[in-house]
Design a protein around this motif. Structure first.
Motif, PDB file in Angstrom:
ATOM      1  N   ARG A  27      -6.941 -33.820 -43.147  1.00 34.71           N
ATOM      2  CA  ARG A  27      -5.741 -33.704 -42.223  1.00 34.71           C
ATOM      3  C   ARG A  27      -5.358 -32.091 -41.879  1.00 34.71           C
ATOM      4  N   THR A  28      -5.224 -31.453 -43.144  1.00 32.75           N
ATOM      5  CA  THR A  28      -4.764 -30.239 -43.269  1.00 32.75           C
ATOM      6  C   THR A  28      -5.730 -29.408 -42.491  1.00 32.75           C
ATOM      7  N   LEU A  29      -6.902 -29.524 -42.247  1.00 37.78           N
ATOM      8  CA  LEU A  29      -8.051 -28.647 -41.807  1.00 37.78           C
ATOM      9  C   LEU A  29      -8.148 -29.036 -40.222  1.00 37.78           C
ATOM     10  N   LEU A  30      -7.726 -30.230 -39.873  1.00 37.64           N
ATOM     11  CA  LEU A  30      -7.828 -30.714 -38.397  1.00 37.64           C
ATOM     12  C   LEU A  30      -6.568 -30.172 -37.875  1.00 37.64           C
ATOM     13  N   GLU A  31      -5.326 -30.212 -38.505  1.00 34.41           N
ATOM     14  CA  GLU A  31      -3.989 -29.593 -38.094  1.00 34.41           C
ATOM     15  C   GLU A  31      -4.220 -28.120 -37.854  1.00 34.41           C
ATOM     16  N   GLU A  32      -4.710 -27.400 -38.602  1.00 31.93           N
ATOM     17  CA  GLU A  32      -5.148 -26.009 -38.399  1.00 31.93           C
ATOM     18  C   GLU A  32      -5.642 -25.762 -37.272  1.00 31.93           C
ATOM     19  N   ALA A  33      -6.888 -26.597 -37.052  1.00 30.94           N
ATOM     20  CA  ALA A  33      -7.531 -26.382 -35.662  1.00 30.94           C
ATOM     21  C   ALA A  33      -6.869 -26.872 -34.525  1.00 30.94           C
ATOM     22  N   GLU A  34      -5.955 -27.713 -34.597  1.00 30.52           N
ATOM     23  CA  GLU A  34      -4.926 -27.950 -33.402  1.00 30.52           C
ATOM     24  C   GLU A  34      -3.858 -27.046 -33.498  1.00 30.52           C
ATOM     25  N   ASN A  35      -3.347 -26.358 -34.291  1.00 27.91           N
ATOM     26  CA  ASN A  35      -2.546 -25.555 -34.134  1.00 27.91           C
ATOM     27  C   ASN A  35      -2.978 -24.058 -33.503  1.00 27.91           C
ATOM     28  N   GLU A  36      -4.242 -23.963 -33.751  1.00 26.22           N
ATOM     29  CA  GLU A  36      -5.060 -22.593 -33.336  1.00 26.22           C
ATOM     30  C   GLU A  36      -5.345 -22.803 -32.060  1.00 26.22           C
ATOM     31  N   ARG A  37      -5.472 -23.947 -31.552  1.00 22.81           N
ATOM     32  CA  ARG A  37      -5.906 -24.278 -30.093  1.00 22.81           C
ATOM     33  C   ARG A  37      -4.566 -24.150 -29.359  1.00 22.81           C
ATOM     34  N   MET A  38      -3.462 -24.574 -29.767  1.00 27.84           N
ATOM     35  CA  MET A  38      -2.097 -24.235 -29.189  1.00 27.84           C
ATOM     36  C   MET A  38      -1.834 -22.787 -29.159  1.00 27.84           C
ATOM     37  N   HIS A  39      -2.192 -22.234 -30.012  1.00 30.37           N
ATOM     38  CA  HIS A  39      -1.943 -20.590 -29.845  1.00 30.37           C
ATOM     39  C   HIS A  39      -2.743 -19.939 -28.606  1.00 30.37           C
ATOM     40  N   LEU A  40      -3.915 -20.497 -28.650  1.00 31.72           N
ATOM     41  CA  LEU A  40      -4.864 -20.188 -27.616  1.00 31.72           C
ATOM     42  C   LEU A  40      -4.172 -20.600 -26.286  1.00 31.72           C
ATOM     43  N   MET A  41      -3.918 -21.879 -26.015  1.00 33.04           N
ATOM     44  CA  MET A  41      -3.274 -22.241 -24.763  1.00 33.04           C
ATOM     45  C   MET A  41      -1.972 -21.706 -24.495  1.00 33.04           C
ATOM     46  N   THR A  42      -1.277 -21.079 -25.524  1.00 33.50           N
ATOM     47  CA  THR A  42      -0.077 -20.159 -25.092  1.00 33.50           C
ATOM     48  C   THR A  42      -0.268 -18.850 -24.505  1.00 33.50           C
ATOM     49  N   PHE A  43      -1.575 -18.217 -25.313  1.00 30.71           N
ATOM     50  CA  PHE A  43      -1.718 -16.920 -24.711  1.00 30.71           C
ATOM     51  C   PHE A  43      -2.541 -16.939 -23.532  1.00 30.71           C
ATOM     52  N   VAL A  44      -3.268 -17.888 -23.308  1.00 31.11           N
ATOM     53  CA  VAL A  44      -3.993 -18.219 -21.740  1.00 31.11           C
ATOM     54  C   VAL A  44      -2.868 -17.869 -20.866  1.00 31.11           C
ATOM     55  N   GLU A  45      -1.852 -18.597 -20.918  1.00 34.54           N
ATOM     56  CA  GLU A  45      -0.505 -18.596 -19.950  1.00 34.54           C
ATOM     57  C   GLU A  45       0.017 -16.924 -20.048  1.00 34.54           C
ATOM     58  N   ILE A  46      -0.136 -16.558 -21.254  1.00 34.15           N
ATOM     59  CA  ILE A  46       0.658 -15.122 -21.272  1.00 34.15           C
ATOM     60  C   ILE A  46      -0.384 -14.044 -20.752  1.00 34.15           C
ATOM     61  N   ALA A  47      -1.566 -14.122 -21.184  1.00 30.99           N
ATOM     62  CA  ALA A  47      -2.481 -12.940 -20.578  1.00 30.99           C
ATOM     63  C   ALA A  47      -3.152 -13.226 -19.400  1.00 30.99           C
ATOM     64  N   GLN A  48      -3.384 -14.553 -19.152  1.00 28.76           N
ATOM     65  CA  GLN A  48      -4.203 -14.861 -17.708  1.00 28.76           C
ATOM     66  C   GLN A  48      -5.651 -14.037 -18.014  1.00 28.76           C
ATOM     67  N   PRO A  49      -6.361 -14.654 -18.726  1.00 27.39           N
ATOM     68  CA  PRO A  49      -7.863 -14.092 -18.999  1.00 27.39           C
ATOM     69  C   PRO A  49      -8.654 -14.092 -17.632  1.00 27.39           C
ATOM     70  N   ASN A  50      -9.405 -13.055 -17.436  1.00 27.35           N
ATOM     71  CA  ASN A  50     -10.256 -12.857 -16.265  1.00 27.35           C
ATOM     72  C   ASN A  50     -11.461 -13.618 -16.384  1.00 27.35           C
ATOM     73  N   TRP A  51     -12.454 -13.806 -15.431  1.00 27.29           N
ATOM     74  CA  TRP A  51     -13.608 -14.342 -15.358  1.00 27.29           C
ATOM     75  C   TRP A  51     -14.572 -13.936 -16.628  1.00 27.29           C
ATOM     76  N   PHE A  52     -14.549 -12.499 -16.821  1.00 27.27           N
ATOM     77  CA  PHE A  52     -15.344 -11.877 -17.854  1.00 27.27           C
ATOM     78  C   PHE A  52     -15.093 -12.456 -19.125  1.00 27.27           C
ATOM     79  N   GLU A  53     -13.545 -12.465 -19.266  1.00 32.48           N
ATOM     80  CA  GLU A  53     -13.131 -12.659 -20.889  1.00 32.48           C
ATOM     81  C   GLU A  53     -13.407 -14.225 -21.016  1.00 32.48           C
ATOM     82  N   ARG A  54     -13.190 -15.110 -20.017  1.00 29.57           N
ATOM     83  CA  ARG A  54     -13.666 -16.624 -20.162  1.00 29.57           C
ATOM     84  C   ARG A  54     -15.061 -16.807 -20.481  1.00 29.57           C
ATOM     85  N   GLY A  55     -15.889 -15.819 -19.880  1.00 31.41           N
ATOM     86  CA  GLY A  55     -17.139 -16.107 -20.216  1.00 31.41           C
ATOM     87  C   GLY A  55     -17.463 -15.666 -21.596  1.00 31.41           C
ATOM     88  N   LEU A  56     -16.903 -14.651 -21.819  1.00 31.29           N
ATOM     89  CA  LEU A  56     -16.930 -13.890 -23.660  1.00 31.29           C
ATOM     90  C   LEU A  56     -16.157 -15.010 -24.681  1.00 31.29           C
TER      91      LEU A  56
END
Length: 221
Positions: free
Chosen positions: A90-119
């Protein structure tokens, strides 16, 4: 067919998180983990420089991998050994979920371009396979890698916060996904998001370093 209703995941910001923590490498395993993470940091600095929002998008994609991989292996190990997992899964899966929420948050802020999405796709493919086999053959080193990775994440987000405070990056409004997830005020800004994410990373740092200590205790018992 009825579908299960999605649950809204929320998290409290840990304002008491200790930011200034470093576990000095002692064993060969530690030194390998530390050197590997420093190498990743070098390339991240080289590629992104001070583009912290875009750096966060790519690195949070990587950061979301270890918890899921570790949770999988701990699940299989618990089944194989026919014993309790002692809360690791549970601890490790919660960590993965938390990091995914970090990602979704910064996608909204940074608006990655096509190159970064491919990266992101390329980096995830490479790192997932690397970490999968690392955890299979050397789980202690795998957790130490994450511990050091999170140490660097704390340093990066501290630098990001300093840049925002200095006016080098606009203190934009926090995206709604971040407000909902961390239960932030409706008028929260980027600064509040960075503080919340940094606190999460500090928690993950401590958890993974603690897992290493537990593994060492088991081996010495």
């Amino acid at each position: 067919m009825q579908h299960a209703e999605s649950r809204s995941t929320v998290r409290q910001v840990n304002l008491d998180a200790d930011i200034d923590v470093h576990i000095a490498p002692q064993s060969i395993s530690d030194k390998v983990a530390f050197a590997f993470v420093k190498m990743l940091r070098f390339f991240a600095d080289l590629f992104f420089a001070r583009r912290y929002g875009h750096r966060a998008v790519v690195l949070e994609t990587v950061a979301a991998v270890p918890g899921m991989v570790g949770g999988l292996w701990q699940h299989l190990r618990a089944l194989r050994m026919m014993r309790d997992d002692e809360g690791w899964i549970r601890t490790l899966l919660e960590e993965a979920e938390n990091e995914r929420m970090h990602l979704m948050t910064f996608v909204e802020i940074a608006q990655p371009n096509w190159f970064e999405r491919g990266l992101i796709i390329a980096v995830q493919m490479i790192f997932y396979n690397f970490y999968f086999f690392l955890y299979l053959f050397a789980p202690r080193t795998a957790h130490r890698v994450v511990g050091y990775f999170e140490e660097e994440a704390v340093i990066s987000y501290t630098s990001y916060l300093e840049q925002v405070d200095a006016g080098a990056h606009e203190n934009v409004a926090a995206p709604q996904i971040a407000i909902d997830y961390w239960q932030l005020p409706a008028d929260a800004r980027l600064r509040d998001v960075i503080i919340a994410v940094r606190a999460d990373e500090a928690e993950h740092r401590d958890v993974n370093h603690d897992f290493v200590a537990i593994i060492d205790e088991r081996r010495s018992a």
